[in-house]
Design a protein around this motif. Structure first.
Motif, PDB file in Angstrom:
ATOM      1  N   LYS A   1       0.335  -9.130   6.651  1.00 21.42           N
ATOM      2  CA  LYS A   1       1.202 -10.127   7.211  1.00 21.42           C
ATOM      3  C   LYS A   1       1.498  -9.920   8.703  1.00 21.42           C
ATOM      4  CE  LYS A   1       2.600 -11.957   2.775  1.00 21.42           C
ATOM      5  NZ  LYS A   1       3.682 -12.306   1.824  1.00 21.42           N
ATOM      6  N   ALA A   2       1.588  -8.615   9.006  1.00 21.46           N
ATOM      7  CA  ALA A   2       2.072  -8.476  10.420  1.00 21.46           C
ATOM      8  C   ALA A   2       0.964  -8.824  11.333  1.00 21.46           C
ATOM      9  CB  ALA A   2       2.389  -7.118  10.573  1.00 21.46           C
ATOM     10  N   GLY A   3      -0.305  -8.769  11.143  1.00 18.48           N
ATOM     11  CA  GLY A   3      -1.368  -9.278  12.025  1.00 18.48           C
ATOM     12  C   GLY A   3      -2.435  -8.289  12.172  1.00 18.48           C
ATOM     13  N   GLY A   4      -3.224  -8.369  13.333  1.00 20.10           N
ATOM     14  CA  GLY A   4      -4.702  -7.369  13.275  1.00 20.10           C
ATOM     15  C   GLY A   4      -4.652  -7.349  14.852  1.00 20.10           C
TER      16      GLY A   4
ATOM     17  N   GLY B   1       8.971  -5.654  16.441  1.00 21.98           N
ATOM     18  CA  GLY B   1      10.384  -5.742  16.576  1.00 21.98           C
ATOM     19  C   GLY B   1      11.398  -4.906  15.822  1.00 21.98           C
ATOM     20  N   GLU B   2      12.171  -5.349  14.858  1.00 25.21           N
ATOM     21  CA  GLU B   2      12.967  -4.180  14.091  1.00 25.21           C
ATOM     22  C   GLU B   2      12.459  -4.130  12.716  1.00 25.21           C
ATOM     23  OE1 GLU B   2      15.648  -2.791  15.235  1.00 25.21           O
ATOM     24  OE2 GLU B   2      15.040  -3.946  17.087  1.00 25.21           O
ATOM     25  N   GLU B   3      11.264  -4.553  12.455  1.00 26.51           N
ATOM     26  CA  GLU B   3      10.758  -4.581  11.242  1.00 26.51           C
ATOM     27  C   GLU B   3       9.753  -3.548  10.938  1.00 26.51           C
ATOM     28  OE1 GLU B   3       8.421  -7.363   7.887  1.00 26.51           O
ATOM     29  OE2 GLU B   3       8.742  -8.099   9.974  1.00 26.51           O
ATOM     30  N   LYS B   4       9.639  -2.533  10.082  1.00 24.19           N
ATOM     31  CA  LYS B   4       8.703  -1.783   9.722  1.00 24.19           C
ATOM     32  C   LYS B   4       7.527  -2.376   9.130  1.00 24.19           C
ATOM     33  CE  LYS B   4       7.651   2.296   6.731  1.00 24.19           C
ATOM     34  NZ  LYS B   4       8.091   3.378   5.691  1.00 24.19           N
ATOM     35  N   VAL B   5       6.142  -1.963   9.728  1.00 25.67           N
ATOM     36  CA  VAL B   5       4.985  -2.527   9.253  1.00 25.67           C
ATOM     37  C   VAL B   5       4.004  -1.521   8.917  1.00 25.67           C
ATOM     38  CG1 VAL B   5       5.485  -4.691  10.564  1.00 25.67           C
ATOM     39  CG2 VAL B   5       3.904  -3.041  11.648  1.00 25.67           C
ATOM     40  N   GLY B   6       4.251  -0.237   9.109  1.00 23.02           N
ATOM     41  CA  GLY B   6       3.056   0.677   8.775  1.00 23.02           C
ATOM     42  C   GLY B   6       3.408   2.090   9.336  1.00 23.02           C
ATOM     43  N   ILE B   7       2.447   2.865   9.241  1.00 25.36           N
ATOM     44  CA  ILE B   7       2.590   4.372   9.521  1.00 25.36           C
ATOM     45  C   ILE B   7       1.325   4.743  10.398  1.00 25.36           C
ATOM     46  CG2 ILE B   7       1.582   5.061   7.306  1.00 25.36           C
ATOM     47  CD1 ILE B   7       3.804   7.032   7.337  1.00 25.36           C
ATOM     48  N   LEU B   8       1.394   5.746  11.359  1.00 24.01           N
ATOM     49  CA  LEU B   8       0.410   6.357  12.049  1.00 24.01           C
ATOM     50  C   LEU B   8      -0.140   7.538  11.251  1.00 24.01           C
ATOM     51  CD1 LEU B   8      -1.033   6.173  14.935  1.00 24.01           C
ATOM     52  CD2 LEU B   8       0.398   8.101  15.437  1.00 24.01           C
ATOM     53  N   THR B   9      -1.442   7.674  10.798  1.00 29.31           N
ATOM     54  CA  THR B   9      -2.041   8.592  10.183  1.00 29.31           C
ATOM     55  C   THR B   9      -2.880   9.470  10.912  1.00 29.31           C
ATOM     56  OG1 THR B   9      -3.883   7.203   9.932  1.00 29.31           O
ATOM     57  CG2 THR B   9      -2.191   6.925   8.213  1.00 29.31           C
TER      58      THR B   9
ATOM     59  N   TYR C   1      -7.926 -11.613  -5.879  1.00 28.50           N
ATOM     60  CA  TYR C   1      -6.777 -12.243  -5.496  1.00 28.50           C
ATOM     61  C   TYR C   1      -6.088 -11.923  -4.147  1.00 28.50           C
ATOM     62  CZ  TYR C   1      -7.002 -13.108 -10.515  1.00 28.50           C
ATOM     63  OH  TYR C   1      -7.230 -13.653 -11.738  1.00 28.50           O
ATOM     64  N   LYS C   2      -6.974 -11.344  -3.283  1.00 27.91           N
ATOM     65  CA  LYS C   2      -6.663 -11.068  -2.014  1.00 27.91           C
ATOM     66  C   LYS C   2      -5.584 -10.286  -1.927  1.00 27.91           C
ATOM     67  CE  LYS C   2      -9.112 -15.265  -0.290  1.00 27.91           C
ATOM     68  NZ  LYS C   2     -10.267 -14.686  -0.832  1.00 27.91           N
ATOM     69  N   GLY C   3      -5.334  -9.241  -2.825  1.00 28.90           N
ATOM     70  CA  GLY C   3      -4.193  -8.500  -2.998  1.00 28.90           C
ATOM     71  C   GLY C   3      -4.076  -7.301  -1.702  1.00 28.90           C
ATOM     72  N   VAL C   4      -4.973  -7.271  -0.931  1.00 33.01           N
ATOM     73  CA  VAL C   4      -4.745  -5.968   0.049  1.00 33.01           C
ATOM     74  C   VAL C   4      -3.872  -6.429   1.031  1.00 33.01           C
ATOM     75  CG1 VAL C   4      -6.187  -4.917   1.964  1.00 33.01           C
ATOM     76  CG2 VAL C   4      -7.444  -5.680  -0.095  1.00 33.01           C
ATOM     77  N   LYS C   5      -2.526  -5.612   0.961  1.00 32.36           N
ATOM     78  CA  LYS C   5      -1.550  -5.792   1.719  1.00 32.36           C
ATOM     79  C   LYS C   5      -1.406  -4.935   2.935  1.00 32.36           C
ATOM     80  CE  LYS C   5       1.013  -6.975  -2.503  1.00 32.36           C
ATOM     81  NZ  LYS C   5       0.814  -8.368  -2.467  1.00 32.36           N
ATOM     82  N   GLN C   6      -2.297  -4.068   3.194  1.00 32.90           N
ATOM     83  CA  GLN C   6      -2.242  -3.363   4.426  1.00 32.90           C
ATOM     84  C   GLN C   6      -3.489  -2.802   4.675  1.00 32.90           C
ATOM     85  OE1 GLN C   6       0.058   0.069   3.744  1.00 32.90           O
ATOM     86  NE2 GLN C   6      -0.709   0.486   1.743  1.00 32.90           N
ATOM     87  N   HIS C   7      -3.962  -2.683   6.018  1.00 30.94           N
ATOM     88  CA  HIS C   7      -5.355  -2.309   6.644  1.00 30.94           C
ATOM     89  C   HIS C   7      -4.986  -1.321   7.431  1.00 30.94           C
ATOM     90  CE1 HIS C   7      -7.854  -5.558   4.854  1.00 30.94           C
ATOM     91  NE2 HIS C   7      -6.653  -6.317   5.061  1.00 30.94           N
ATOM     92  N   LEU C   8      -6.215  -0.384   7.583  1.00 29.30           N
ATOM     93  CA  LEU C   8      -6.304   0.566   8.527  1.00 29.30           C
ATOM     94  C   LEU C   8      -6.687   0.164   9.792  1.00 29.30           C
ATOM     95  CD1 LEU C   8      -6.120   3.793   9.193  1.00 29.30           C
ATOM     96  CD2 LEU C   8      -8.345   3.852   8.323  1.00 29.30           C
ATOM     97  N   TRP C   9      -6.293   0.315  10.878  1.00 31.50           N
ATOM     98  CA  TRP C   9      -6.445  -0.179  12.393  1.00 31.50           C
ATOM     99  C   TRP C   9      -6.583   0.968  13.249  1.00 31.50           C
ATOM    100  CZ3 TRP C   9      -8.334  -4.892  12.736  1.00 31.50           C
ATOM    101  CH2 TRP C   9      -8.089  -6.050  11.721  1.00 31.50           C
TER     102      TRP C   9
END
Length: 362
Positions: free
Chosen positions: A323-326, A297-305, A272-280
């Motif tokens: 959804k934020a992009g790659g 912008g002002e939106e939180k999209v992830g976290i540095l690991t 169901y293409k449910g992967v909502k985040q990716h490691l980059w």
């Protein structure tokens, strides 16, 4: 049992630190040169603090097939694979490399997951199961040969029969009258080999490899390489917060095998293409702390690991919402400016246009 090896390494300028209870050379006072050698020659890294779990008895293949993400039942002695151990909800426990022999499976596991995995696997051995687990870490040393000229080193040592074979294929060979196991793959995206050596003979093998032209490389450079290349590790990229699809470990997952722990969740995410985040990877214009929030912008999209300094500047790994992009996405990591880039260790879903399916395991 590795005291002689440490004496040899100390004489070569090694600086030691304790990692996962083992004393490990983190630097040979040659970090910049060693990094260059990886690109142009061959380096050798002592990974003896990584765990080795030996799985034996008649049900070993079926057991590991049912406990991890890859297909063990298609493997023959002399072959191997990377596989992920996950929880029942498909959260990552560890990324391991498995080598199938005639009478056992050897698992190389992360330093801080050795005892955890033994205890975790033991819980799934039931009364009728013929499976034995043994921690043989103390009896072995693990060396990684890394670099574009790794094949040349093996050829000089008369070990050419393994050259050109598939990833994780392995052989028992004689080197300086010592029986060692040589496997294809360095543990990173860099070309190379992994050597499993008896601990009491490790100094002999290390010396011979150095005399043949390998340059010693400390764990500090290994850590820089693994971040630059995107290899995820426990407690950073592999945690209860992420599944192996999000971690870019598609190449370790069989979608055709039967049930295993976490299989239903992983299959559902894929279907169901449910992967909502990716490691980059993220190129940064200044240092940043792991744990920093990634925003667009002002939106939180992830976290540095993870974070490292490189010759090209600051670099990190981080999870970013799908959804934020790659690749090419401009982000802020805390107050630091960054740009999302791909990294060679990871693969992406086959139907994604930014797929990087030419990673090390292809």
């Amino acid at each position: 049992m590795r005291e002689k090896l440490q004496v040899v390494q100390a004489a070569a300028g090694a600086v030691f630190e304790e990692i996962a209870g083992d004393k490990i050379p983190v630097s040979f006072a040659n970090d910049v040169a060693a990094m260059q050698v990886v690109r142009e020659g061959v380096a050798i890294c002592d990974r003896s603090h990584w765990g080795i779990i030996r799985v034996t008895d008649e049900d070993r293949i079926r057991f590991l097939h049912n406990q991890s993400t890859n297909d063990f039942q298609i493997l023959k002695p002399g072959q191997g694979c990377d596989t992920v151990f996950v929880s029942s909800t498909a959260r990552t426990i560890d990324l391991a490399t498995a080598y199938v022999t005639e009478d056992a499976v050897l698992l190389i596991v992360s330093p801080n997951r050795r005892q955890y995995l033994i205890d975790w696997l033991d819980r799934y051995i039931f009364f009728a199961d013929r499976v034995q687990l043994e921690d043989v870490t103390g009896e072995t040393a693990i060396f990684s040969l890394l670099g574009t000229k790794s094949d040349e080193i093996l050829a000089q040592l008369d070990l050419s029969s393994i050259i050109g074979q598939a990833y994780a294929n392995h052989q028992l060979v004689q080197l300086q009258d010592v029986e060692i196991r040589v496997a294809v793959g360095s543990g990173l995206a860099t070309p190379g080999y992994t050597l499993i050596v008896p601990a009491d003979k490790a100094a002999i093998v290390w010396n011979h490899l150095i005399e043949t032209g390998a340059v010693p490389l400390g764990d500090r450079v290994w850590e820089q390489l693994r971040i630059e290349q995107g290899r995820p590790v426990p407690d950073k990229e592999l945690t209860e917060d992420y599944n192996p699809l999000e971690a870019g470990l598609w190449q370790t997952i069989s979608f055709n095998k039967g049930c295993y722990i976490g299989q239903e969740t992983i299959a559902r995410l894929n279907t169901y293409k449910g992967v909502k985040q990716h490691l980059w990877g993220i190129r940064l214009n200044a240092p940043a702390e792991p744990g920093s929030i990634i925003t667009v912008g002002e939106e939180k999209v992830g976290i540095l690991t993870s974070y490292t300094d490189t010759e090209e500047g600051s670099f990190g790994l981080g999870y970013i919402r799908t959804k934020a992009g790659g690749v090419g996405l401009k982000v802020k990591v805390g107050e630091v400016i960054g740009e999302v880039v791909d990294v060679p260790f990871l693969t992406r879903s086959p139907d994604r246009s930014d797929s990087s399916t030419d990673a090390i395991h292809s």
